[in-house]
Scaffold this active site. Structure first.
Site, PDB file in Angstrom:
ATOM      1  N   ARG A  92       0.850  -1.211   0.000  1.00 54.64           N
ATOM      2  CA  ARG A  92       0.000   0.000   0.000  1.00 54.64           C
ATOM      3  C   ARG A  92       0.881   1.254   0.000  1.00 54.64           C
ATOM      4  O   ARG A  92       0.559   2.264  -0.654  1.00 54.64           O
ATOM      5  CB  ARG A  92      -0.954  -0.022   1.197  1.00 54.64           C
ATOM      6  CG  ARG A  92      -2.133   0.947   1.087  1.00 54.64           C
ATOM      7  CD  ARG A  92      -1.844   2.303   1.690  1.00 54.64           C
ATOM      8  NE  ARG A  92      -1.378   2.143   3.054  1.00 54.64           N
ATOM      9  CZ  ARG A  92      -0.438   2.890   3.616  1.00 54.64           C
ATOM     10  NH1 ARG A  92       0.152   3.855   2.939  1.00 54.64           N
ATOM     11  NH2 ARG A  92      -0.051   2.654   4.860  1.00 54.64           N
ATOM     12  N   GLY A 132      10.538  13.425  -0.959  1.00 52.40           N
ATOM     13  CA  GLY A 132      11.576  13.636   0.047  1.00 52.40           C
ATOM     14  C   GLY A 132      11.336  14.863   0.902  1.00 52.40           C
ATOM     15  O   GLY A 132      11.645  15.985   0.482  1.00 52.40           O
ATOM     16  N   GLN A 281     -15.217 -17.655  26.499  1.00 49.13           N
ATOM     17  CA  GLN A 281     -15.749 -16.290  26.638  1.00 49.13           C
ATOM     18  C   GLN A 281     -14.637 -15.238  26.494  1.00 49.13           C
ATOM     19  O   GLN A 281     -14.857 -14.169  25.916  1.00 49.13           O
ATOM     20  CB  GLN A 281     -16.458 -16.136  27.985  1.00 49.13           C
ATOM     21  CG  GLN A 281     -17.750 -16.926  28.045  1.00 49.13           C
ATOM     22  CD  GLN A 281     -18.496 -16.740  29.349  1.00 49.13           C
ATOM     23  OE1 GLN A 281     -18.050 -16.010  30.234  1.00 49.13           O
ATOM     24  NE2 GLN A 281     -19.617 -17.400  29.480  1.00 49.13           N
ATOM     25  N   LEU A 340      -3.450 -16.371  18.294  1.00 51.44           N
ATOM     26  CA  LEU A 340      -2.730 -17.417  17.569  1.00 51.44           C
ATOM     27  C   LEU A 340      -1.625 -18.064  18.400  1.00 51.44           C
ATOM     28  O   LEU A 340      -0.940 -18.978  17.912  1.00 51.44           O
ATOM     29  CB  LEU A 340      -2.116 -16.849  16.273  1.00 51.44           C
ATOM     30  CG  LEU A 340      -3.015 -16.927  15.031  1.00 51.44           C
ATOM     31  CD1 LEU A 340      -4.161 -15.919  15.111  1.00 51.44           C
ATOM     32  CD2 LEU A 340      -2.216 -16.673  13.765  1.00 51.44           C
ATOM     33  N   GLU A 365       3.915   9.723   8.043  1.00 54.72           N
ATOM     34  CA  GLU A 365       2.756  10.587   7.729  1.00 54.72           C
ATOM     35  C   GLU A 365       2.208  11.261   8.986  1.00 54.72           C
ATOM     36  O   GLU A 365       1.004  11.380   9.162  1.00 54.72           O
ATOM     37  CB  GLU A 365       1.641   9.761   7.074  1.00 54.72           C
ATOM     38  CG  GLU A 365       2.057   9.079   5.809  1.00 54.72           C
ATOM     39  CD  GLU A 365       2.042  10.022   4.622  1.00 54.72           C
ATOM     40  OE1 GLU A 365       1.553  11.147   4.751  1.00 54.72           O
ATOM     41  OE2 GLU A 365       2.563   9.614   3.570  1.00 54.72           O
TER      42      GLU A 365
END
Ligand SMILES: Cc1cc2nc3c(=O)[nH]c(=O)nc-3n(C[C@H](O)[C@H](O)[C@H](O)COP(=O)(O)OP(=O)(O)OC[C@H]3O[C@@H](n4cnc5c(N)ncnc54)[C@H](O)[C@@H]3O)c2cc1C
Length: 386
Positions: A92, A132, A281, A340, A365
């Site tokens: 992306r 840049g 739960q 996991l 950003e």
């Protein structure tokens, strides 16, 4: 419809938006998913090939008009970013830097000649751009930049160093920001100009499927027409960042979605204490909290995208989206990793890769702290930057 779409946000998308999303999802399935774990492990990515493929589909500079750009809506662009980042934040980033930073800067601030020279080739993925702004000693505070451009007759001479520049190692053109006697100005710099060197930054533990470089400018002589004529002052690069941040508001949700889908699938098949993890739960509490945050983030992204399409999106609103969605995406990635267990740290699953990538997305950003300061300034009327 995905089980994650608790609020039926899908239903509020237009037909064309859904079609664009489906096309990008497919290209990610075909071109990114089968290879990205290997790219990440090797710290390499076939960026040129990907750019050409994305160019064929009109994904580069897709929200811009003319010059070979697709002229899609801001929401469609956001959905594309989401799907790309569900593959990998580095992929992306390739598209964001190309379209929202480098191409947008030329499109918005360049001369007709600069637009004709660069934009069609960049839209097609035949030319790669970088942007840049950051320097080794000036990141959050670009106003203090030391890269200088001075006049020599009609020419410009650039000196300085730019750091952490996405796409730089393979870029054909760099949009370089430099201080002149008359404020900060932008330059479209062919990267093969004598005096320009782009060194790849290696040993990154995050965004490894993305090329990042240091750009050194050593007495780089440029003709007068290399300057972007309409870019005057720091507000020009900051406006480009607002464009790219809007894509990140959506993109981060893609990484989070991929983590959530992985964790959901894992939790329903992995059995401990005689039942699937998803039946406990505590696991359901984690999944529910994450799904709630993801849906809130999607609503926020859609709201900002619709504002952008109406020409009403303000920079501090993008800060709300970037701060919230990246922070929550990172929290989701880390939480999914726990579901996991040991497999969560393995490259066999995408979760740890996304979590590591999102550390970069949190920082570039505008860091979270900088976005808090932007929002704080809006709330209080007081600038806490200086
Ligand atoms: C993978 C990657 C790709 C990148 N790509 C590009 C690119 O293509 N082009 C480009 O120009 N840049 C790029 N960047 C650079 C990025 O934009 C900067 O890293 C970012 O702006 C932060 O600057 P810094 O790293 O110098 O951190 P610093 O500015 O030194 O900040 C360090 C810490 O201090 C905090 N801080 C700073 N000032 C304040 C303050 N006033 N109050 C409170 N806290 C503060 C920050 O929030 C941060 O937590 C990239 C970075 C990465 C990691």
């Amino acid at each position: 419809m995905s089980a994650l779409d608790l609020l039926y946000v899908d239903a509020s998308l237009g037909e064309e938006e859904r079609q664009i999303r489906a096309v990008v999802r497919q290209v990610v399935d075909d071109w990114v998913r089968p290879h990205v774990a290997g790219w990440y492990e090797d710290g390499q990515v076939p960026a040129r090939e990907l750019a050409r493929e994305f160019g064929k589909l009109g994904l580069l500079g897709m929200h811009l008009t003319g010059y070979g750009c697709a002229g899609a809506s801001a929401v469609a662009y956001g959905l594309a970013c989401l799907e790309l980042e569900a593959g990998d934040s580095g992929v992306r980033s390739l598209v964001s830097v190309q379209g929202s930073l480098a191409m947008y800067a030329i499109w918005r601030y360049g001369s007709e000649e600069q637009k004709q020279r660069w934009l069609p080739a960049m839209a097609a993925g035949e030319a790669i751009g970088c942007f840049g702004l950051t320097e080794p000693d000036h990141g959050s505070d670009p106003a203090s930049m030391t890269t200088r451009a001075r006049r020599d007759g009609d020419d410009w001479i650039l000196n300085g160093t730019k750091m952490w520049i996405t796409n730089a190692p393979i870029a054909d053109v760099g949009v370089i920001w430099a201080r002149t006697d008359d404020r900060v100005r932008g330059f479209a710099v062919p990267m093969d100009t004598p005096g320009v060197t782009a060194r790849e930054i290696r040993h990154k533990m995050s965004l490894r499927a993305s090329l990042t470089g240091e750009v050194v400018l050593d007495d780089v002589r440029l003709p007068a027409d290399a300057r972007l004529p309409e870019a005057i002052g720091l507000k020009a690069p900051l406006s480009c960042l607002t464009e790219a941040r809007h894509g990140i508001v959506w993109g981060a949700l893609g990484a989070a979605r991929d983590c959530l889908e992985t964790a959901l699938s894992y939790a329903t098949t992995r059995t401990q204490f005689g039942r699937p993890l998803a039946g406990f739960q505590l696991t359901q509490a984690k999944l529910a909290d994450m799904a709630v945050e993801w849906n809130k983030g999607l609503l926020l992204a859609l709201h900002l995208g619709r504002l952008a399409d109406a020409g009403k999106l303000r920079p501090e609103q993008v800060s709300v989206g970037k701060l919230n969605n990246v922070r929550e995406a990172l929290a989701i990635a880390r939480q999914c990793r726990t579901i996991l267990g040991a497999n969560g740290i393995s490259g066999e699953y995408p979760v740890m890769r996304h979590a590591n990538n999102l550390e970069s997305v949190l920082t570039y950003e505008g860091t979270s702290e900088i976005h808090q300061l932007v929002i704080g300034q809006r709330l209080t009327g007081l600038s806490a930057f200086a």
